[in-house]
Design a protein around this motif. Sequence first.
Motif, short mmCIF file in Angstrom:
data_model
loop_
_atom_site.label_atom_id
_atom_site.label_comp_id
_atom_site.label_asym_id
_atom_site.label_seq_id
_atom_site.Cartn_x
_atom_site.Cartn_y
_atom_site.Cartn_z
N ASP A 1 -5.40 8.09 -15.14
CA ASP A 1 -5.30 6.62 -15.72
C ASP A 1 -3.98 6.14 -16.06
O ASP A 1 -3.53 5.43 -15.58
CB ASP A 1 -6.26 6.34 -16.94
CG ASP A 1 -7.63 6.55 -16.48
OD1 ASP A 1 -8.07 6.20 -15.28
OD2 ASP A 1 -8.58 6.80 -17.62
N VAL A 2 -3.36 7.40 -16.70
CA VAL A 2 -1.70 7.04 -17.06
C VAL A 2 -1.06 7.21 -15.72
O VAL A 2 0.09 6.11 -15.87
CB VAL A 2 -1.22 8.25 -18.03
CG1 VAL A 2 0.07 8.24 -18.22
CG2 VAL A 2 -2.09 8.30 -19.11
N LEU A 3 -1.41 7.66 -14.84
CA LEU A 3 -0.44 7.87 -13.54
C LEU A 3 -0.94 7.12 -12.39
O LEU A 3 -0.52 7.31 -11.39
CB LEU A 3 -0.28 9.24 -13.08
CG LEU A 3 0.44 10.19 -14.32
CD1 LEU A 3 0.38 11.64 -13.78
CD2 LEU A 3 1.90 9.80 -14.30
N ALA A 4 -2.20 6.08 -12.54
CA ALA A 4 -2.62 5.48 -11.65
C ALA A 4 -1.53 4.60 -10.92
O ALA A 4 -1.72 4.35 -9.50
CB ALA A 4 -3.65 4.52 -11.99
N HIS A 5 -0.50 4.00 -11.32
CA HIS A 5 0.42 3.38 -10.76
C HIS A 5 1.32 4.42 -9.73
O HIS A 5 1.97 3.82 -8.83
CB HIS A 5 1.51 2.53 -11.74
CG HIS A 5 0.88 1.34 -12.44
ND1 HIS A 5 1.51 0.14 -12.76
CD2 HIS A 5 -0.47 0.88 -12.40
CE1 HIS A 5 0.79 -0.82 -13.00
NE2 HIS A 5 -0.55 -0.36 -12.93
N ALA A 6 1.44 5.53 -10.17
CA ALA A 6 2.17 6.31 -9.47
C ALA A 6 1.36 6.69 -8.21
O ALA A 6 2.13 7.12 -6.98
CB ALA A 6 2.50 7.72 -10.06
N THR A 7 -0.09 6.60 -8.41
CA THR A 7 -0.80 7.15 -7.11
C THR A 7 -0.46 5.75 -6.13
O THR A 7 -0.67 6.25 -4.94
CB THR A 7 -2.31 7.43 -7.53
OG1 THR A 7 -2.16 7.96 -8.75
CG2 THR A 7 -3.35 7.91 -6.47
N MET B 1 -0.92 16.36 -10.73
CA MET B 1 -0.45 16.77 -9.43
C MET B 1 -1.17 15.59 -8.54
O MET B 1 -0.29 15.09 -7.51
CB MET B 1 -0.65 18.05 -9.00
CG MET B 1 0.26 19.11 -9.59
SD MET B 1 -0.01 20.85 -8.72
CE MET B 1 -1.45 21.45 -9.48
N ASP B 2 -2.19 15.68 -8.63
CA ASP B 2 -2.92 14.67 -7.43
C ASP B 2 -2.75 13.25 -7.67
O ASP B 2 -2.47 12.56 -6.91
CB ASP B 2 -4.69 14.78 -7.62
CG ASP B 2 -5.14 16.13 -7.28
OD1 ASP B 2 -4.46 16.98 -6.72
OD2 ASP B 2 -6.54 16.25 -7.64
N SER B 3 -2.51 12.71 -8.83
CA SER B 3 -2.10 11.45 -9.12
C SER B 3 -0.51 11.49 -8.75
O SER B 3 -0.68 9.99 -8.33
CB SER B 3 -2.09 11.06 -10.84
OG SER B 3 -3.32 11.27 -11.13
N MET B 4 0.23 12.02 -8.68
CA MET B 4 1.60 11.73 -8.63
C MET B 4 1.76 12.27 -6.78
O MET B 4 3.04 12.14 -6.37
CB MET B 4 2.60 12.74 -9.38
CG MET B 4 2.91 11.99 -10.51
SD MET B 4 4.14 12.88 -11.61
CE MET B 4 3.28 14.16 -12.31
N GLY B 5 0.68 12.79 -6.22
CA GLY B 5 1.16 12.93 -4.98
C GLY B 5 1.91 14.47 -4.64
O GLY B 5 2.62 14.42 -3.68
N LEU B 6 1.44 15.34 -5.45
CA LEU B 6 2.36 16.73 -5.45
C LEU B 6 1.53 17.65 -4.74
O LEU B 6 0.30 17.71 -4.97
CB LEU B 6 2.77 17.21 -6.83
CG LEU B 6 3.31 16.17 -7.74
CD1 LEU B 6 3.57 16.76 -9.31
CD2 LEU B 6 4.62 15.58 -7.25
N ASP B 7 2.39 18.48 -3.81
CA ASP B 7 1.48 19.68 -3.18
C ASP B 7 1.72 20.84 -4.14
O ASP B 7 0.85 21.46 -4.25
CB ASP B 7 2.32 19.97 -1.97
CG ASP B 7 1.97 18.93 -0.85
OD1 ASP B 7 0.93 18.99 -0.29
OD2 ASP B 7 2.86 17.78 -0.67
N TYR B 8 2.82 21.14 -4.67
CA TYR B 8 3.14 22.18 -5.57
C TYR B 8 3.45 21.70 -6.88
O TYR B 8 4.53 20.78 -6.92
CB TYR B 8 3.87 23.59 -4.89
CG TYR B 8 2.99 24.00 -3.95
CD1 TYR B 8 2.27 25.06 -4.06
CD2 TYR B 8 3.50 23.58 -2.44
CE1 TYR B 8 1.60 25.88 -3.11
CE2 TYR B 8 2.38 24.22 -1.36
CZ TYR B 8 1.84 25.45 -1.69
OH TYR B 8 1.21 25.79 -0.87
N GLN B 9 3.63 22.38 -7.93
CA GLN B 9 4.11 22.00 -9.29
C GLN B 9 4.74 23.32 -9.84
O GLN B 9 3.67 24.31 -10.16
CB GLN B 9 3.07 21.28 -9.96
CG GLN B 9 3.90 20.87 -11.43
CD GLN B 9 2.94 19.79 -12.03
OE1 GLN B 9 1.86 20.30 -12.72
NE2 GLN B 9 3.37 18.49 -12.40
#
Lengths: 122, 416
Positions: free
Chosen positions: B23-29, B124-132
């Motif tokens: 929810d915090v990162l929904a805009h990033a998604t 990771m999923d919300s920001m669209g990251l493959d690796y962290q």
Amino acid sequence: MSRREVTVASLAELHERGRIVVSIDGTELGLYSHAGEIRAWRNLCPHQGGPACQGKFLPRTIEVVDDAKRAAPGISSEHKSIVCPWHGFEFDVLTGRHVVDERVHLIAVPIRSQGDEVIVSI
Amino acid sequence: MAEPEPPAITELAEINGTSDSRDVLAHATVQAQQSYDDYFVVDIDAHVSEDHFWDEVLSLVDNDYWRDLGMTQFEGFGGKNALLNITPGMSQQSVGGRIGHQGRREPVAGVDGHPFVTAAGRGMDSMGLDYQVVFPSAMLLLGMHPQTEVEVALARAFNRWLTEVILPQDPRLKGMLYLPYNTPEACEELVERYADNDDIIGYTVCSTRNNPVHSDVYLRLYSLIQDSGKPLAFHSGYHWGDPSFAQLNRFLSMHALSFTHYNQIHVTNWIINAMPERFPTIKMLWVESGLAWIPFLMQRLDHEVLMRPSEAPGLTRLPSEYMKEMWYTTQPMERTDMELLEATMKSFNAETQLLYSSDWPHWDWDAPSTITNLPFLSEHAKRNILGLNAARLFNLPTERVKPSAASVLDARPGRS
């Protein structure tokens, strides 16, 4: 695309709660009541696109300077800030402008009241 | 004529320290869906927030005395600061609670797996990251801990916790080994112990410390790291007890200066003492100092070396030329002046040397859109900075491993 008017809340509820954030068919906005006035701003921070209206809504921090020019932080009894929860950008609730740099601002949404209805134009 | 459909109105709750990361990162998604869903993205610097699981780390301390003392503190007055040299009253990162994700409590009830892995996966999923790549948080100040054996004990315990508990649960999470740099022989032992661990893709020195990086006590350590082929990262930080910073009265001021200060000192010592000539293939990575300090230091050191070459006799090139061969992470990327930022990126060949980092969930984190929104970068440069430079530096496969942004939003469309 033409705008349409949508009734989103009752005026009494908005005055009582001070802030209501809604999504209207995917358009997110925050409705605010402060000092007898109402405002609506897009839930979008100009900094990185964060959900600005879903953060804290609190009195602005001010610098209190006495006659001897001594300064100390204080809390305003007059101004309130919309604080973006992503990075803390703070905007004046009535002007939508950043409290330090007025060039940085929220996007206004037309809002009016009619009887007890709060109506926005999106 | 048919009546128009009534609008679908849903209320969105306040975001605070217990909000779901999705929810915090929904805009990033949404940003990912709109502009970089097909990019390969690696986040080089995110944080474990190991203090939330500090009893798990303390239980792995191999010294009976320090483990017992730590657990006693944990169960008593020390809590999640047990054995650490953190000053809780001066930890003002959240700006009085205005930025809730700093120190957040992810709601994970009913979810299988370790709570940190769940929270990291959502981020990771919300920001669209493959690796962290995950770094410690509470341990960032340990370099200033006056009891050096405590740094060693906690380093060993943290590295065990990271490699045995956290990383095996998600192949998209990678780690950088914590090096207790106040004790070089302990660093050597750790590098040798974890040399073949594929989840450990590099080594971290927390920069907040007063050790001269060119000291002879580190030469065997650097040889081991150079031979491993894995990068050596210096992750910057702050320390209000450092005498110069004790003049500053606001966290803002201390944060602005200290995070650039420590890495500037270490880079200066590294170059002026000709470490790039003595360890020519070691891969140096400078983390969490932003970018504005880089062209300053390049010009400053070049200027000085030209006038005083007898004090840097090991150099065969100007300092800026060595600095162009190092790697840097983006966050917190200063970007109030695009012309300055463009010049800064040109100064150190950002297209090949810069790695995206979020610093999530810390207060001054940067979304991947901070890179895709830059008007002066080519798409090729954006793809390099967001992931392909990291893939080359860390030997990561570049096949997509993240879910699509659309599927993330379908699963949880940013409700609060």
